[in-house]
Design a protein around this motif. Structure first.
Motif, PDB file in Angstrom:
ATOM      1  N   LYS A  32       1.056  -1.156   0.164  1.00 10.37           N
ATOM      2  CA  LYS A  32      -0.175   0.164   0.000  1.00 10.37           C
ATOM      3  C   LYS A  32       0.929   1.212   0.054  1.00 10.37           C
ATOM      4  CE  LYS A  32      -3.890  -2.300   2.085  1.00 10.37           C
ATOM      5  NZ  LYS A  32      -5.195  -1.863   2.461  1.00 10.37           N
ATOM      6  N   ILE A  33       0.968   1.859  -1.234  1.00 12.54           N
ATOM      7  CA  ILE A  33       1.945   3.163  -1.470  1.00 12.54           C
ATOM      8  C   ILE A  33       1.184   3.817  -2.152  1.00 12.54           C
ATOM      9  CG2 ILE A  33       3.977   3.876  -2.610  1.00 12.54           C
ATOM     10  CD1 ILE A  33       5.329   0.995  -2.272  1.00 12.54           C
ATOM     11  N   ASN A  34       1.104   5.275  -1.628  1.00 10.12           N
ATOM     12  CA  ASN A  34       0.634   6.374  -2.290  1.00 10.12           C
ATOM     13  C   ASN A  34       1.885   7.057  -3.156  1.00 10.12           C
ATOM     14  OD1 ASN A  34      -0.793   8.547  -3.191  1.00 10.12           O
ATOM     15  ND2 ASN A  34      -1.687   8.724  -1.373  1.00 10.12           N
ATOM     16  N   GLN A  35       1.701   6.816  -4.417  1.00  8.53           N
ATOM     17  CA  GLN A  35       2.915   7.405  -5.215  1.00  8.53           C
ATOM     18  C   GLN A  35       2.259   8.104  -6.493  1.00  8.53           C
ATOM     19  OE1 GLN A  35       5.484   4.427  -7.158  1.00  8.53           O
ATOM     20  NE2 GLN A  35       7.060   5.468  -6.055  1.00  8.53           N
ATOM     21  N   LEU A  36       2.441   9.478  -6.570  1.00  8.89           N
ATOM     22  CA  LEU A  36       1.598  10.003  -7.562  1.00  8.89           C
ATOM     23  C   LEU A  36       2.148   9.496  -8.919  1.00  8.89           C
ATOM     24  CD1 LEU A  36       0.096  12.616  -8.228  1.00  8.89           C
ATOM     25  CD2 LEU A  36       2.046  13.943  -8.463  1.00  8.89           C
ATOM     26  N   MET A  37       1.140   9.418  -9.905  1.00  9.03           N
ATOM     27  CA  MET A  37       1.364   9.051 -11.220  1.00  9.03           C
ATOM     28  C   MET A  37       0.497   9.863 -12.207  1.00  9.03           C
ATOM     29  SD  MET A  37       0.376   4.944 -10.779  1.00  9.03           S
ATOM     30  CE  MET A  37      -1.288   5.422 -10.325  1.00  9.03           C
ATOM     31  N   GLU A  47      -9.936   9.289 -26.969  1.00  3.07           N
ATOM     32  CA  GLU A  47     -10.118  10.497 -26.370  1.00  3.07           C
ATOM     33  C   GLU A  47      -9.133  10.874 -25.263  1.00  3.07           C
ATOM     34  OE1 GLU A  47     -13.277  13.028 -23.625  1.00  3.07           O
ATOM     35  OE2 GLU A  47     -13.929  11.457 -24.798  1.00  3.07           O
ATOM     36  N   HIS A  48      -8.462  12.113 -25.595  1.00  2.00           N
ATOM     37  CA  HIS A  48      -7.306  12.397 -24.711  1.00  2.00           C
ATOM     38  C   HIS A  48      -7.806  12.695 -23.279  1.00  2.00           C
ATOM     39  CE1 HIS A  48      -3.525  14.135 -23.442  1.00  2.00           C
ATOM     40  NE2 HIS A  48      -4.353  14.881 -22.823  1.00  2.00           N
ATOM     41  N   LEU A  49      -6.930  11.895 -22.507  1.00  2.00           N
ATOM     42  CA  LEU A  49      -7.220  12.297 -20.964  1.00  2.00           C
ATOM     43  C   LEU A  49      -5.976  12.278 -20.234  1.00  2.00           C
ATOM     44  CD1 LEU A  49      -7.487  10.025 -18.329  1.00  2.00           C
ATOM     45  CD2 LEU A  49      -8.712   8.780 -20.159  1.00  2.00           C
ATOM     46  N   GLU A  50      -5.561  13.039 -19.014  1.00  2.00           N
ATOM     47  CA  GLU A  50      -4.638  13.130 -18.479  1.00  2.00           C
ATOM     48  C   GLU A  50      -4.971  13.043 -16.969  1.00  2.00           C
ATOM     49  OE1 GLU A  50      -0.624  15.913 -17.608  1.00  2.00           O
ATOM     50  OE2 GLU A  50      -1.264  15.821 -19.569  1.00  2.00           O
ATOM     51  N   ASP A  51      -4.569  12.055 -16.540  1.00  2.00           N
ATOM     52  CA  ASP A  51      -4.897  11.654 -15.105  1.00  2.00           C
ATOM     53  C   ASP A  51      -3.813  11.629 -14.116  1.00  2.00           C
ATOM     54  OD1 ASP A  51      -6.820  11.181 -13.099  1.00  2.00           O
ATOM     55  OD2 ASP A  51      -7.335   9.004 -14.075  1.00  2.00           O
ATOM     56  N   LEU A  52      -3.719  12.513 -13.312  1.00  2.00           N
ATOM     57  CA  LEU A  52      -2.810  12.603 -12.259  1.00  2.00           C
ATOM     58  C   LEU A  52      -3.415  12.056 -11.130  1.00  2.00           C
ATOM     59  CD1 LEU A  52      -1.404  16.182 -12.657  1.00  2.00           C
ATOM     60  CD2 LEU A  52      -0.386  13.828 -13.401  1.00  2.00           C
ATOM     61  N   ARG A  53      -2.974  10.797 -10.504  1.00  2.00           N
ATOM     62  CA  ARG A  53      -3.610  10.217  -9.397  1.00  2.00           C
ATOM     63  C   ARG A  53      -2.392   9.452  -8.558  1.00  2.00           C
ATOM     64  NH1 ARG A  53      -8.895  11.534  -8.804  1.00  2.00           N
ATOM     65  NH2 ARG A  53      -9.527  11.987 -10.851  1.00  2.00           N
ATOM     66  N   GLY A  54      -2.842   9.249  -7.151  1.00  2.00           N
ATOM     67  CA  GLY A  54      -2.082   8.509  -6.281  1.00  2.00           C
ATOM     68  C   GLY A  54      -2.254   7.168  -6.549  1.00  2.00           C
ATOM     69  N   THR A  67     -10.064   6.692  -9.192  1.00  2.00           N
ATOM     70  CA  THR A  67     -10.041   7.774 -10.202  1.00  2.00           C
ATOM     71  C   THR A  67     -11.535   8.239 -10.401  1.00  2.00           C
ATOM     72  OG1 THR A  67      -9.641   8.882 -12.367  1.00  2.00           O
ATOM     73  CG2 THR A  67     -10.047   6.424 -12.091  1.00  2.00           C
ATOM     74  N   SER A  68     -11.878   9.244 -10.720  1.00  2.00           N
ATOM     75  CA  SER A  68     -13.092   9.816 -11.153  1.00  2.00           C
ATOM     76  C   SER A  68     -13.279   9.884 -12.475  1.00  2.00           C
ATOM     77  CB  SER A  68     -13.444  11.383 -10.639  1.00  2.00           C
ATOM     78  OG  SER A  68     -12.406  12.055 -11.143  1.00  2.00           O
ATOM     79  N   PHE A  79      -0.143   5.076 -21.036  1.00  2.00           N
ATOM     80  CA  PHE A  79       1.215   5.517 -20.593  1.00  2.00           C
ATOM     81  C   PHE A  79       1.148   5.927 -19.277  1.00  2.00           C
ATOM     82  CE2 PHE A  79       2.000   6.826 -25.215  1.00  2.00           C
ATOM     83  CZ  PHE A  79       2.947   5.553 -25.680  1.00  2.00           C
ATOM     84  N   VAL A  80       2.074   5.296 -18.436  1.00  3.01           N
ATOM     85  CA  VAL A  80       2.050   5.562 -16.853  1.00  3.01           C
ATOM     86  C   VAL A  80       3.344   6.078 -16.578  1.00  3.01           C
ATOM     87  CG1 VAL A  80       1.608   4.766 -14.645  1.00  3.01           C
ATOM     88  CG2 VAL A  80       0.409   3.882 -16.510  1.00  3.01           C
ATOM     89  N   THR A  81       3.680   7.309 -15.929  1.00  4.53           N
ATOM     90  CA  THR A  81       4.676   7.913 -15.374  1.00  4.53           C
ATOM     91  C   THR A  81       4.604   7.821 -13.981  1.00  4.53           C
ATOM     92  OG1 THR A  81       5.006   9.525 -17.307  1.00  4.53           O
ATOM     93  CG2 THR A  81       6.269  10.018 -15.526  1.00  4.53           C
ATOM     94  N   MET A  82       5.766   7.024 -13.419  1.00  2.16           N
ATOM     95  CA  MET A  82       5.710   6.799 -11.999  1.00  2.16           C
ATOM     96  C   MET A  82       7.069   6.493 -11.521  1.00  2.16           C
ATOM     97  SD  MET A  82       3.664   3.921 -10.437  1.00  2.16           S
ATOM     98  CE  MET A  82       4.491   2.343 -10.910  1.00  2.16           C
ATOM     99  N   PRO A  83       7.375   7.231 -10.188  1.00  2.00           N
ATOM    100  CA  PRO A  83       6.718   8.269  -9.871  1.00  2.00           C
ATOM    101  C   PRO A  83       6.762   9.773 -10.653  1.00  2.00           C
ATOM    102  CG  PRO A  83       8.885   8.151  -8.664  1.00  2.00           C
ATOM    103  CD  PRO A  83       8.823   6.866  -9.754  1.00  2.00           C
ATOM    104  N   TYR A  84       5.768  10.487 -10.544  1.00  2.24           N
ATOM    105  CA  TYR A  84       5.776  11.582 -11.180  1.00  2.24           C
ATOM    106  C   TYR A  84       5.822  12.830 -10.358  1.00  2.24           C
ATOM    107  CZ  TYR A  84       3.676  15.173 -14.330  1.00  2.24           C
ATOM    108  OH  TYR A  84       3.690  16.384 -14.996  1.00  2.24           O
ATOM    109  N   SER A  85       6.523  13.779 -10.923  1.00  2.83           N
ATOM    110  CA  SER A  85       6.766  14.927 -10.307  1.00  2.83           C
ATOM    111  C   SER A  85       7.048  16.147 -11.481  1.00  2.83           C
ATOM    112  CB  SER A  85       8.148  15.068  -9.523  1.00  2.83           C
ATOM    113  OG  SER A  85       8.486  16.234  -9.032  1.00  2.83           O
TER     114      SER A  85
END
Length: 136
Positions: A32-37, A47-54, A67-68, A79-85
């Motif tokens: 259980k890790i909360n890491q921004l992605m 359809e383009h979507l860019e979701d920033l989620r933990g 996610t909502s 494409f998942v960028t993790m961790p994201y900053s």
């Protein structure tokens, strides 16, 4: 030594009954890790979507998050960028992933499980601002 089969999960000397329909399918344990992605579809026709989620939980080969966004589908490539900053000095890793699980959660959000297929490489956050001049 701990043993495991599809009907019971044995840890040490204590057995925890497991429903046959809930057999463990994961190849590695989850943490259980909360890491921004940063998550976006890999298919340019979607359809383009860019979701920033933990993340809610992470393993070597997958991630589960809430996610909502409603645009996720089973089999969808991401494409998942993790961790994201957004920090210019950050080194982010990008992965190709596939949606393997979708859940409607009691809190009104959607649970999404993704399988990491391959690492695309490191992503740098570049700054196009010129570096400060050094005095001589």
């Amino acid at each position: 030594m701990a043993t495991q089969d599809t009907m019971t999960k044995t840890t040490g000397n204590a057995a925890i009954p497991r429903n046959a329909s809930q057999a463990e399918r994961r190849g590695s344990r989850r943490c259980k890790i909360n890491q921004l992605m940063r998550i976006r579809p890999s298919d340019p026709e979607k359809e383009h979507l860019e979701d920033l989620r933990g993340s809610a939980s992470v393993s070597r080969s997958g991630v589960f998050f809430q996610t909502s966004e409603k645009g996720y589908e089973i089999g969808m490539r991401l494409f998942v960028t993790m961790p994201y900053s957004r920090d210019p000095s950050a080194i982010n890793r990008e992965y190709l992933a596939e949606v393997v699980r979708l859940d409607d959660l009691a809190n009104g959000l959607h649970g999404v499980g993704i399988k990491l297929l391959m690492e695309m490489g490191m992503q740098h956050s570049y700054s196009f601002t010129p570096p400060p001049q050094q005095r001589k």
